[in-house]
Design a protein around this motif. Structure first.
Motif, mmCIF file in Angstrom:
data_model
loop_
_atom_site.group_PDB
_atom_site.id
_atom_site.type_symbol
_atom_site.label_atom_id
_atom_site.label_comp_id
_atom_site.label_asym_id
_atom_site.label_seq_id
_atom_site.Cartn_x
_atom_site.Cartn_y
_atom_site.Cartn_z
ATOM 1 N N ASN A 87 42.299 34.965 48.623
ATOM 2 C CA ASN A 87 42.802 33.854 49.456
ATOM 3 C C ASN A 87 41.955 32.594 49.307
ATOM 4 O O ASN A 87 42.491 31.490 49.166
ATOM 5 N N ASP A 88 40.633 32.765 49.335
ATOM 6 C CA ASP A 88 39.768 31.587 49.196
ATOM 7 C C ASP A 88 39.825 31.036 47.770
ATOM 8 O O ASP A 88 39.817 29.818 47.569
ATOM 9 N N THR A 89 39.900 31.935 46.795
ATOM 10 C CA THR A 89 39.971 31.477 45.396
ATOM 11 C C THR A 89 41.222 30.623 45.198
ATOM 12 O O THR A 89 41.156 29.530 44.603
ATOM 13 N N VAL B 88 37.686 26.844 39.410
ATOM 14 C CA VAL B 88 37.094 27.821 40.335
ATOM 15 C C VAL B 88 36.641 29.036 39.536
ATOM 16 O O VAL B 88 37.405 29.581 38.732
ATOM 17 N N ILE B 89 35.403 29.444 39.786
ATOM 18 C CA ILE B 89 34.883 30.680 39.205
ATOM 19 C C ILE B 89 34.700 31.636 40.378
ATOM 20 O O ILE B 89 34.106 31.266 41.397
ATOM 21 N N ALA B 90 35.254 32.848 40.244
ATOM 22 C CA ALA B 90 35.218 33.783 41.375
ATOM 23 C C ALA B 90 34.609 35.107 40.943
ATOM 24 O O ALA B 90 34.982 35.661 39.907
ATOM 25 N N PHE B 91 33.685 35.612 41.762
ATOM 26 C CA PHE B 91 32.980 36.867 41.494
ATOM 27 C C PHE B 91 33.424 37.951 42.463
ATOM 28 O O PHE B 91 33.696 37.659 43.630
ATOM 29 N N ASP B 92 33.423 39.184 41.997
ATOM 30 C CA ASP B 92 33.464 40.311 42.924
ATOM 31 C C ASP B 92 32.951 41.553 42.202
ATOM 32 O O ASP B 92 33.185 41.722 41.003
ATOM 33 N N LYS C 218 43.501 38.356 40.838
ATOM 34 C CA LYS C 218 44.268 37.983 39.639
ATOM 35 C C LYS C 218 45.748 37.829 40.016
ATOM 36 O O LYS C 218 46.408 36.851 39.635
ATOM 37 N N ASP C 219 46.256 38.786 40.769
ATOM 38 C CA ASP C 219 47.666 38.712 41.215
ATOM 39 C C ASP C 219 47.899 37.485 42.089
ATOM 40 O O ASP C 219 48.891 36.776 41.943
ATOM 41 N N ARG C 220 46.950 37.272 43.004
ATOM 42 C CA ARG C 220 47.114 36.183 43.990
ATOM 43 C C ARG C 220 47.106 34.809 43.316
ATOM 44 O O ARG C 220 47.725 33.876 43.794
ATOM 45 N N THR C 221 46.359 34.696 42.202
ATOM 46 C CA THR C 221 46.208 33.376 41.570
ATOM 47 C C THR C 221 47.017 33.284 40.263
ATOM 48 O O THR C 221 46.761 32.409 39.438
ATOM 49 N N GLU C 222 47.961 34.191 40.115
ATOM 50 C CA GLU C 222 48.776 34.211 38.891
ATOM 51 C C GLU C 222 49.403 32.833 38.635
ATOM 52 O O GLU C 222 49.889 32.181 39.562
ATOM 53 N N ASP D 216 45.796 27.969 35.992
ATOM 54 C CA ASP D 216 44.973 28.022 34.780
ATOM 55 C C ASP D 216 43.558 27.485 35.006
ATOM 56 O O ASP D 216 42.805 27.323 34.051
ATOM 57 N N ASN D 217 43.184 27.234 36.242
ATOM 58 C CA ASN D 217 41.824 26.722 36.501
ATOM 59 C C ASN D 217 40.948 27.749 37.215
ATOM 60 O O ASN D 217 39.972 27.392 37.868
ATOM 61 N N VAL D 218 41.319 29.042 37.100
ATOM 62 C CA VAL D 218 40.560 30.098 37.777
ATOM 63 C C VAL D 218 39.968 31.056 36.735
ATOM 64 O O VAL D 218 40.682 31.535 35.856
ATOM 65 N N THR D 219 38.668 31.324 36.850
ATOM 66 C CA THR D 219 38.019 32.336 36.012
ATOM 67 C C THR D 219 37.485 33.432 36.925
ATOM 68 O O THR D 219 36.773 33.142 37.891
ATOM 69 N N LEU D 220 37.847 34.681 36.622
ATOM 70 C CA LEU D 220 37.402 35.803 37.453
ATOM 71 C C LEU D 220 36.283 36.554 36.739
ATOM 72 O O LEU D 220 36.394 36.835 35.541
ATOM 73 N N ILE D 221 35.247 36.894 37.481
ATOM 74 C CA ILE D 221 34.107 37.607 36.900
ATOM 75 C C ILE D 221 33.838 38.872 37.705
ATOM 76 O O ILE D 221 33.521 38.798 38.907
ATOM 77 N N HIS D 222 33.981 40.014 37.015
ATOM 78 C CA HIS D 222 33.741 41.300 37.667
ATOM 79 C C HIS D 222 32.261 41.634 37.558
ATOM 80 O O HIS D 222 31.833 42.347 36.652
ATOM 81 N N ASP D 223 31.477 41.083 38.476
ATOM 82 C CA ASP D 223 30.027 41.301 38.476
ATOM 83 C C ASP D 223 29.516 40.914 39.858
ATOM 84 O O ASP D 223 30.204 40.209 40.611
#
Ligand SMILES: C[S@@+](CC[C@H](N)C(=O)[O-])C[C@H]1O[C@@H](n2cnc3c(N)ncnc32)[C@H](O)[C@@H]1O
Length: 173
Positions: free
Chosen positions: A30-32, A42-46, A56-60, A63-70
């Motif tokens: 939601n915040d992302t 926006v760079i988002a971590f979890d 990923k689903d929420r921000t489908e 194109d300005n969102v990068t998700l980082i699984h860390d």
């Protein structure tokens, strides 16, 4: 008004279209999503794979969102500076494994790194949840650090009921 509603209202005026923002706890996204609608990137971590999937689903389609699984503790491996705003929405992912939860010592380290990576007059928005195991200890650890080091708290928000979440908005001097 809950803390997320307060945070979204408040930070609207702090972010501009050319800004870079970082979501330190992506969760349900939601915040992302909110930040991606206001800023350039926006760079988002979890640490939770499920949270990354939900975000990923929420921000489908954005194109300005990068998700980082860390863990956000490792933020300095990915980001070198010029961040306008960091958001921490602590605790665990709702309707998921509650043992995957933010921990005070990690949060403190991530907060310190985030402050270093902020641009001048940038912001850290941090919401603590006091109701789960370890939540109060996390809050007291960070609160003590923030006050002892005289960080500039520009706003605080809580609904004033027992164990209500607490939000701090901190500006870099
Ligand atoms: C309350 S949820 C965040 C809600 C989210 N901001 C939203 O808008 O939906 C907290 C999240 O913090 C994540 N988390 C806990 N410790 C973390 C860490 N060290 N690094 C990154 N994420 C962490 C959890 O996995 C969980 O998804």
């Amino acid at each position: 008004m809950n803390n997320s509603t307060f945070v979204h209202k408040y930070i609207k005026s702090l972010i501009h279209a050319e800004d870079i923002c970082v979501d330190m706890t992506a969760g349900n996204g939601n915040d992302t999503l909110f930040l991606s609608e206001l800023s350039k990137e926006v760079i988002a971590f979890d640490i939770s794979a499920e949270a990354i999937r939900r975000t990923k689903d929420r921000t489908e389609g954005r194109d300005n969102v990068t998700l980082i699984h860390d863990s956000h503790v490792n933020i300095d491996r990915y980001i070198k500076g010029n961040v306008r705003l960091f958001i921490f929405n602590l605790g665990y992912l709702p309707h998921s494994d509650e043992t995957v939860v933010s921990k005070g010592e990690d949060t403190l380290l991530a907060f310190r790194k985030a402050y270093e990576l902020l641009e001048e007059n940038g912001y850290i928005v941090i919401t603590f949840y006091l109701g789960h195991r370890g939540g109060k200890d996390e809050f007291y650890l960070l609160d003590d650090y923030i006050r002892k080091n005289r960080f500039q708290i520009t706003e605080t928000y809580s609904q004033n009921k027992a164990d209500s979440p607490v939000t701090y908005i901190i500006r870099k001097r």
